[in-house]
Design an enzyme around this catalytic site. Sequence first.
Site, mmCIF file in Angstrom:
data_model
loop_
_atom_site.group_PDB
_atom_site.id
_atom_site.type_symbol
_atom_site.label_atom_id
_atom_site.label_comp_id
_atom_site.label_asym_id
_atom_site.label_seq_id
_atom_site.Cartn_x
_atom_site.Cartn_y
_atom_site.Cartn_z
ATOM 1 N N GLY A 1 35.554 49.614 -3.173
ATOM 2 C CA GLY A 1 35.499 48.366 -2.426
ATOM 3 C C GLY A 1 34.492 47.360 -2.938
ATOM 4 C CB SER B 1 25.776 54.618 -6.623
ATOM 5 O OG SER B 1 26.535 55.782 -6.501
ATOM 6 N N GLY C 1 27.963 55.248 -3.323
ATOM 7 C CA GLY C 1 29.244 55.925 -3.569
ATOM 8 C C GLY C 1 29.139 57.335 -4.107
ATOM 9 C CD GLU C 2 28.330 58.011 -9.342
ATOM 10 O OE1 GLU C 2 28.495 58.998 -10.053
ATOM 11 O OE2 GLU C 2 27.835 56.949 -9.739
#
Lengths: 339, 934
Positions: free
Chosen positions: B660, B699, B890-891
Amino acid sequence: MNYVFPSTLAEAVDILAANAGRARVIAGGTDLAPMFRDGKIDASVLVDITRIAGLGEIEIGDEWIVVGAAVTFAMLRDTPYFRERVPALAQAAASVGAAPIQAMATWLGNIAQAMPAADGGIVAVALEAEALVEDPAGSRWVPVETLYKGAKTSSLDSTRQLLSHLRFPRPRAGWASSWQRSGRRPSLTLPILNCAVTLRLAPLATPQAQAATAGLATTQAHAAPAMLAAPQAPAASAPAAAPEGAAPFATIASATIALGPVATLPFRARGVEAFLAGKTPDNYVIEEAAALATSECHPRSNPLRASGDYRSALIPTLVGKALREARDRAIATMVREQQ
Amino acid sequence: MEKARVEFVLNGKAAWVESDPRKPLLRVLREDLGLTGTKQGCDLEGECGACTVIVDGVALRSCLLPVGKIAGRSVTTIEGMGSREAPHPLQTAFLEAGAVQCGFCTPGMLLSAKALLDRNPHPTKEAIVTALEGNLCRCTGYVKIIEAVQSAAELMGGEARTPASEARTQETIPDPAASAMGREFSGIGGSPERHKGWERVSGEALFAEDISMPNLHYMSVVRSPHFHARVDALDVAPALEVPGVLRVLTAADIPGENGLADYSLDEHLLAPVSGRVRMLGDPVALVVATSREAATQGAKALRVDYTPLPHRTEIDRALEAEAIPIHDGGNLLAEDEVGTGDIEGALGESEVVVQSKYITSFQAHMAIEREAAVAYIDEEGRVAVICANHEPHWDRSSLSKILGLPEGKIRVITPPIGGSFGGKQDIWPMAAAALAAYHLRLPVQLAYTRREVMDAAPKRHPYKCDCVVGATREGELTGMKFDALINKGAYDSAGRYVPNYAVTAAVGPYRWKATKARARSIYSNGPKAGQFRGFGTPQAAFAMECSLDELCEKLGADPLEFRLRNALRENDVSGLGFRVAESLDYVKVLEALAPDYHEASLGVAAFNAEAKPGLRRGLGFAGMWYRFGKFGRPLSQAEIELGLDGSFTIYASGADYGQGIETVFTQLAAERLGVSREALRLVNADTAHTLDGDVTGASRNTYWVGGGVTDAARGLRAAILDAAASLLDQAADTLTLRDDRVSSPRGELSLARIAQELEARGIPRRVKGTIDLRDVFPDNERTGLYLPMFVTGACLAQVEVEIETGLTRVISVSSAHDVGRVINRRGAEGQIEGSIVMGMGSVLMEEFIPGLSTGFSDYMIPTMRSTPDIRVHLVETPSRYGPFGVKGLGEAAMLATAPAMVNAISRAIGLRIRRMPATAERILAAIRGEKTTE
C-alpha cells in the site's frame, strides 16, 4: 473433438460403444482437467453425463439409498438426511478440497478415479456401497471395493463403461457412522489419514439390558445416555467401561472400518472388524480394536505430508475416536427407536 | 485440434467461442475473450481459487472447467459484478475494509463471496469461512476479508451497519509529543481507500500477465532437471523445428554480461555450454514462439546434454574440505560477526545459562501471482519491460549491463504486482524477457508456471542456529552467543547481506553485558534463497526469542516482565556495540501487550485446569527489533508537479506489491499540500518518468521515499503560495491552499491560474523533494554500511495442541508494533495481520522441500479457516527524521510472530520445540520423546 451431453444413459452407453475406446466419460471434471492440461487424455469425444435426467438425484428409499452419478459432494454435504443419519458421508463430502471443488466433483467420479485415499472412496468402502456399472452388456451392481485394482487404477474402463448410480442400505436403528480426518491444514488438502467407520449394534435380549435401555431413554431423553459419558473421560486415565449399574445392553453385530492412505487401495481393516463382531462396544474393546488397526496397516512416508510412522501413530487415535463416535450415535438411534 | 462451438451466457449476455472443448474456461476467458480479471495462480489444478467464477449461481474454479461443460450455462466473472458508477456492495466493502492488498486474489474472493451472499444473505462467520476458505490470499491474513463480507451482508440487508472501515486496532498508544505534531489534516492516521482500489476490485488492474499487445509472442524456459550438472552440449535445432517457434536464445546470445549484476553476483542469466547448472530449474535457454503452446513444446524439444554431478541441498558438511564445491572459491559466500564485551566472562559468571540449537526450513513466498513480464521495444526505441520489481532504476542499471546498452535505451515499468514479499526482487524474469525483446524486436511475454516458481524463484534461507543465553538468578541478562549456518542455496541472490541481518536481529533490543554473534551464508544445491519478508531476520529472531523463553522457564521468570527488565533503552549501547540513531521505545511496546497478556494467561490457566481430555493450551510471548531502511545513501527523492490545469501529479519510485505504499504517497502529499487525495495523480516506479527511489525493501519506503514525497509537497506548496502571494499582494503566510484554490481574505486564485503564473515566470512546476540524512549519518564506521534505525514489536500467541495427534491450532494473537506514526491505519493493521498469518504458516505447515514441492497443493499456506483472533496495537513513538514521525513496518511485523507461537506450543506441551515448521508430526514426536532425524 466433440463434447456431448447425452440425455439418457442408453445414449451415453451407445456413444461410448460407437467410438470404440475413443470416447471418455466426464462427470465433475475436477480430476480430468489437469489431465487434459498434461495431454494425458487423448479422447475424441467427451461424454458429459451430468445432464442425464435423474443422475443428479439422491433417492432415500425404504431399502436402499441411491445416489446418481451427477450428484456432487456439495449435494451430499448439504443433504439433511445425510447430515443427520449418515454423518460420515456428509463430513467426507465436506472434506474434499473446499466448497468450489465440492460443487463440481462427484462422488462416483471420485470412485472411478480410484485414488487410494480419496475421501469419497474411503467412505463408500466403509458404507459397503455398490455401484451400478453400465455398458453394452447391460447394467449390474458391483461392490465399490471391487472397482479398485491398484493405486489410481480402476477396473472400470471409462472409455467404454460408466457408473450411473451408487447405493447403500438405508440405515436402521442401531446403525451409525463416523468420519475422522487429519491433514496439514484444516481444509484444501489431501489427508494425512482419513477414516470412515460404521457400526451396527444389536440389542441384547436380556430383560436387564432392555430395562437399562428403556431407563436411559426415559430419564435422559435426548441428552446423552449415561454410557455416552464414558468417552468424555480424560484420555490419560484408564478407559471407562459402561457406568456402574448400566449393564451392557448391546453388542456389535458388524463393523466396517476403511482407512486411507495406508495401502494402494482404500483399506478395509477386516481384522479389526472381525475382532469387534459380537463384542460389547465398551471403551476397553474399542481401545483394543484401535490398537489392532495399527498392526493391520502399513502407511508409507511422503516427505511433503507425513511419515509412515506418524500415520501409524494417528491410526489408533482416529480409529478409536471414530468407533466411539459411531457407538454413541448408534446407541442414540436405539434409544430413539425405543421412545 | 478440432474445435467446437460453445454457447453460453457471459455476464448476462449471449456469448460463444470456437474452442477445443477441453480448454479450461479460465484460459478461454483470458485468451479468447480478453477478460483478464479472472486470475491464474496455480498450474490449472484448482489449488488457489484466484480463477473463481460463478456458474448458474455457484462459485466454481474456472481452471477446472472444460469450456465444453458450460454450454448453455450462465457465467459471471468479475467484469460482470459492478461498475465504478454502480459498484456491488461487496466491492465497496472490500475497499472500505482494507480487504484488498495486492488485489490478485480479490476477483476470485469477491465472486466466492457474491455466490454466498446471493444464496445466504445473512451468513454466519462459519458460513463465510466455508464459502471462502478455498480462495487463498497471502497478503491479508483474511481478517479484513471476513469483515468486508460481513459488512457487505449488512449493507445488502439494508441494516444499519458498522462501517468496515472502523478500525480494528484495539487502541493506538500515542506519544504525548505526537499531539504537538498535530493531526491537523484528515489524511494521516486515517484509513483511506487503497490507491487504485477500484481497479483491483473490478478486474481492471492489468497485472503483467494481463497485458496484451499486438503481435505478442510467448516465451518458455529450458531449465535444468538436475540439482547439479555440467552442461555438455545444447542442440537447439529440434526446438526450432516446432511450428511457431521463432528463436532460441542461449548464453551465447547475451550481448553484455551473462549475469544478474548486483542482484546476484555469481548467477548466470543462462547456463553456458561447459558451464554448470547448480540447482533444479537453473535456466539454460529461452524459446520464443507465436503461442504459449509452441514455446512450451519448443522448450521440451530442445536437447541439452548434461553430466550430472554430486549434489547436496543441505549445508551440514558444506564447509568441510571434501565438500562438493558449488562455486569456484569454496562454499562460503559471506560471513559477518558482531560482538561486545567479554563474552566468555559474562557467560561464565552467569548463574543460569541455556544452550540450544534451532533449525528452520526453506520457505516459499507463495504470492498468488506467478512471476511474469512483458518486454517490447517502445516508441522511443528503448527495450521496455513491464515486470514486478522492487526498484526499477536498479533493474535498469542491471539490464544495461546484461544487454550491453546504455541505461537511456532501457525502460523499466512497474505494473500492479500480485504479491511479492521480496520474491519478485529477483531480476531474472525481467532480464530474460528483455533479452528476448532485444533480439526479436517484438513484444514478448514470459510467465512462470507455478512449478517454475517453486523450483527457480528465490526462497527463504534455512538456518541452523546455535544459541547460548545467560542471566543472573535475579533475571538480568548477561551474555549471548549466536552462531548461524545459513543455507544459501545455489546462488548469491543478495545472500551476501544475510549474515549481517541475522546477527543484527539475533542481538535484539536487550541490554547485554557481552555479545558474540556470527552468521555464515553457505552454498548448497538447494534453490537460490533470497529476499523474503524480514530478509534473514525472522529465523534469527525465532532462535533467540525462543532461547530467551527457555531462559525464562529455567529462571521461573515471567516472559513479559523479563523482557521489560532487560529491554534496551534509547540511549543504551546496543549489543551491536553502538547506540541506535532513531527513537526507540521497546518498553512502551511491551507494556502495550500487558493487558492482553494477563487476560490470556488467565484464560489458558482456566482452560488447562478444566483438563479437557487430550487438549492443552499454551501462551507464548516474543519480542523483536528490526533494522529498517537498509544501507546505502541516507538520501531519497521524489517529485510533485502542478499541472497547468491545476492538478497534482506525484512522481516517485516505490514499488507497490500490496503493502500500500502508493496509498501512503498520496496521503503524505495530500497532507502536506493541503488537498484531498482525489486531487492527486501518481506516476510510480517507471524509469521513464520517476527518480530513483532506491530499493523497496527493509520496510524503508514510507520513511525514505515518503520523506521525498513529503518534502516535494512542502516545496511545491511554498512555490504555489509564493506565486499566489505576489498575485494577490498578500503575505504568503496569510494564504490557505485547499483543494483546487488558494484563498486569502482579499480573494482567491485557482491552482490552474497559479500554475499558469509559475509557467509564465519560468518557475518550475515540478518540484523535487529530498530527505537527506547525510549530516545525521556522516560516517557509518561504527554501524557498518547500515543505518542504525530500529523498530520494535512484540507478539503474544495462544495455541491449542491435541496431545494425541500433535495437531495445533493458533487460537488468538495480539501484536504490538512501534510504527512511529500511523499513516494508514487499515494498511498498518493489514501488514500485521498478514504477517501473523504468514508467520503461523511458517510455524505450523510451511516447508519447502527442494524438488518435491510443486505448488499450492503440497506447499501449504494458511487458509481462511486457520485465521486466529487477532488484536493489533499500534504504538506511536515518532521517529526523529521520518516524515510525520513514521517508521517501517511491513517486514518488522513478521519477526515476533513465529517465536511467540513456537513458545506457546512448547509451553502447552511442557517440552521445547526447536524446529520450524513445528508440524503436528514433530510436535507428537516431541510429546512421545522420540528422537527426530535432526
